[in-house]
Design a protein around this motif. Structure first.
Motif, mmCIF file in Angstrom:
data_model
loop_
_atom_site.group_PDB
_atom_site.id
_atom_site.type_symbol
_atom_site.label_atom_id
_atom_site.label_comp_id
_atom_site.label_asym_id
_atom_site.label_seq_id
_atom_site.Cartn_x
_atom_site.Cartn_y
_atom_site.Cartn_z
ATOM 1 N N GLU A 132 -1.566 36.059 -73.592
ATOM 2 C CA GLU A 132 -0.618 36.886 -72.802
ATOM 3 C C GLU A 132 0.171 35.542 -72.199
ATOM 4 N N LYS A 172 -6.269 42.967 -77.057
ATOM 5 C CA LYS A 172 -4.629 42.966 -76.463
ATOM 6 C C LYS A 172 -4.434 41.570 -76.093
ATOM 7 N N PRO A 173 -3.483 41.002 -75.786
ATOM 8 C CA PRO A 173 -3.087 39.526 -75.505
ATOM 9 C C PRO A 173 -4.050 38.825 -74.596
ATOM 10 N N TYR A 222 -1.445 49.603 -77.190
ATOM 11 C CA TYR A 222 -2.180 48.913 -78.246
ATOM 12 C C TYR A 222 -3.279 49.722 -78.839
ATOM 13 N N ALA A 241 -5.270 47.680 -82.938
ATOM 14 C CA ALA A 241 -5.164 47.141 -81.634
ATOM 15 C C ALA A 241 -4.531 45.554 -81.986
ATOM 16 N N LEU A 242 -5.480 44.987 -82.999
ATOM 17 C CA LEU A 242 -5.059 43.506 -83.241
ATOM 18 C C LEU A 242 -3.605 43.572 -83.983
ATOM 19 N N ARG A 244 -1.121 45.342 -83.747
ATOM 20 C CA ARG A 244 -0.106 45.652 -82.382
ATOM 21 C C ARG A 244 -0.113 44.215 -81.616
ATOM 22 N N THR A 245 -1.032 43.620 -81.123
ATOM 23 C CA THR A 245 -1.037 42.668 -80.417
ATOM 24 C C THR A 245 -0.496 41.348 -81.168
ATOM 25 N N GLN A 248 3.293 41.687 -81.061
ATOM 26 C CA GLN A 248 4.013 41.375 -79.649
ATOM 27 C C GLN A 248 4.190 39.972 -79.812
ATOM 28 N N TYR A 254 6.890 44.009 -75.994
ATOM 29 C CA TYR A 254 5.724 44.851 -75.743
ATOM 30 C C TYR A 254 5.791 45.960 -76.793
#
Length: 560
Positions: A132, A172-173, A222, A241-242, A244-245, A248, A254
């Motif tokens: 992030e 998530k990031p 996520y 989730a990975l 989508r991370t 991003q 986002y």
């Protein structure tokens, strides 16, 4: 570490936690232990995460700096997750997760403000930055080769986790860190670490069965829908989730900003040109249908290795030729994307129109059927008489005012039941198929609305009609089981339909609640069928406007 450093008290209720003299074993303010397990001293707070406070601590035994996580939340579920994280990390030996010793979890006895135990977890301190933080320094998105490298490292960590039958559940990031000295120019050689195992869960078989007593955890943007809804989740929840991370990190947007307003699918390829093989893999990882995602980490790892070693052939074209071809390709791609966008827009518009017409027709038919059922039960069975006796004992004034009110309530109630069935049967708003609940809410809403209108003293019939709509239709909408923005749908259904009624009245149509001032005859049922069919059309139209226009706008504005 010498005496020039001060110690921080970890008691969350301490009035003066810092500074404490280095040699002190107990806090001067609250009396809490400062020399934890005769080994650790808290040096400074690093922040808060979830239900815990994070401290930098000094380990006198190994002469190294570590991280102390202190649970400040007293709820049993928070303690369960905290202990769970300790068990997962202490049993895991992989450089891709923070190292925790077997005795890393312990409890500190406190006496202030009352005797209790403070759960603590000591873990390795990761010197680096989260993805992030890396993304903040890469406003155009991170390099494709870095993304591939990070994916490979994360998948290998997940492969070992999944082999131990553990699902992380919160990728998530901010939960992926790099062992790096700077977030500005990360290198391919930087090691990636997966952190925050507070939501990790053990599973048996091929998926995790969540019961009513299980803790529901998800990260908006996520987590997949099966996790958000509290359903059974499998290994592919981590892959979703990975994926989508990484999308991003590629687009610097986002994930929810990239969602299609109607389908919820990510529309991200126009923001970043990458290898088609990598884009296809990411799209598969974020599929809503669990069956369409990669089945396990080994499959993803194999495809990533193929992507990492593939490269376009060099030396076949001159730089000028490459540039010209690239320009033509980009221009063609832009035209193609624009054309597809227009075609998709027209298709979505036509689909929305057809769906709206369909739900109007189906709901008006069901409303008519419900009205006829209500007429039959009210005037041709003993139900009307029994309901009249009950109303006479509970609401005698109402019965005197409306002698045929008991039968009318039955007609109104079954008209609401039929309308609710029609809306549910159409399935046009991605609602759950809760026929019984929707029918009951329609029956209750229409009946309560009728009763409330009997206490209005205004002589304007339109006011009574609007009041009935504002009570009945939101209650019916709440019962539909819409998957999101239920309050918005309910408000728009009531206000939208009421405004449409107001427009009709302004145009000269004399609309009002129907009443029978004498025993109705056979053909009188058609006036009430027409009334309730009109109402069903109004609510169908309002819900369609909400679903296809207003709710997508609310999502675009950030209301999830």
């Amino acid at each position: 570490m010498d005496g020039c450093f001060s110690v921080h008290c970890i008691n969350p209720h301490c009035q003066r936690p810092y500074p404490q003299p280095w040699g002190n074993k107990f806090c001067n303010s609250c009396g809490a232990p400062l020399h934890l397990l005769d080994r650790y001293f808290a040096i400074k707070p690093l922040g808060a995460g979830g239900f815990a406070q994070i401290y930098a601590i000094w380990d006198g035994k190994t002469q190294t700096e570590k991280v102390l996580k202190v649970l400040v939340e007293t709820a049993p579920k928070a303690l369960e997750l905290f202990i769970q994280e300790a068990e997962v990390l202490s049993s895991f030996r992989n450089s891709g997760v923070p190292k925790v010793d077997a005795d890393g979890y312990f409890e500190v006895n406190l006496i202030n403000p009352k005797p209790h135990q403070l759960p603590c977890l000591v873990m390795e301190k990761i010197n680096g930055y989260t993805l992030e933080e890396v993304l903040i320094n890469s406003p155009q998105g991170c390099a494709e080769d870095l993304i591939v490298g990070w994916l490979i490292q994360t998948v290998l960590i997940l492969q070992e986790l999944h082999n131990r039958q553990i699902i992380h559940r919160d990728i998530k990031p901010s939960n992926l860190m790099l062992r790096t000295s700077t977030p500005v120019t990360p290198a391919k050689s930087d090691q990636l670490v997966l952190i925050d195992f507070g939501g990790a869960k053990q599973f048996s078989g091929s998926f995790l069965r969540l019961h009513s007593t299980s803790t529901r955890l998800y990260s908006s943007g996520y987590s997949p829908q099966e996790q958000v809804r509290g359903g059974n989740i499998g290994l592919t929840a981590d892959f979703y989730a990975l994926g989508r991370t990484m999308i991003q990190l590629l687009t610097a947007k986002y994930p929810s900003e990239l969602e299609d307003g109607l389908t919820g699918k990510l529309r991200w390829r126009n923001y970043r040109q990458i290898k088609p093989e990598l884009a296809d893999l990411l799209d598969e990882m974020v599929e809503d249908d669990v069956r369409l995602r990669p089945a396990n980490a080994a499959i993803i790892h194999k495809r990533l290795l193929s992507i990492a070693v593939s490269s376009p052939r060099e030396g076949l074209l001159s730089k000028t030729g490459k540039s010209a071809i690239q320009s033509v390709t980009e221009f063609t791609q832009a035209i193609t994307n624009t054309t597809l966008f227009i075609i998709q827009g027209i298709y979505k518009f036509l689909s929305a129109c057809l769906a709206t017409i369909w739900v109007m027709i189906l709901t008006s038919i069901c409303a008519g059927i419900g009205t006829m059922m209500g007429f039959f039960l009210a005037y041709h069975t003993s139900l009307g008489d029994r309901w009249l006796e009950l109303l006479s004992s509970q609401l005698p004034t109402l019965v005197e005012k409306q002698p045929y009110g008991a039968a009318e309530i039955i007609v109104y109630g079954f008209a609401g039941l039929g309308t609710g069935w029609g809306l549910t049967l159409s399935g046009c708003f991605e609602q759950k198929r809760r026929f019984l609940i929707t029918a009951l809410m329609g029956l209750i809403g229409y009946s309560l609305g009728w009763i409330a209108c009997q206490f209005i003293t205004s002589q304007n019939p339109a006011e009574s009609l609007v009041t009935w709509i504002l009570i009945s239709l939101p209650l019916l909408t709440v019962g539909l089981g819409l998957r999101s923005h239920q309050i918005a749908y309910a408000v728009i259904a009531g206000l939208g339909s009421a405004n449409l009624i107001a427009i009709f009245v302004r145009l000269g149509l004399k609309l009002h609640l129907f009443h029978f001032y004498s025993q109705p005859q056979g053909f009188d049922v058609f006036s009430s069928i027409g009334f309730f069919s009109l109402v069903s059309i109004l609510i169908s139209f309002s819900l369609s406007i909400s679903h296809y226009l207003i709710i997508p706008c609310l999502r675009w504005l950030g209301w999830r």
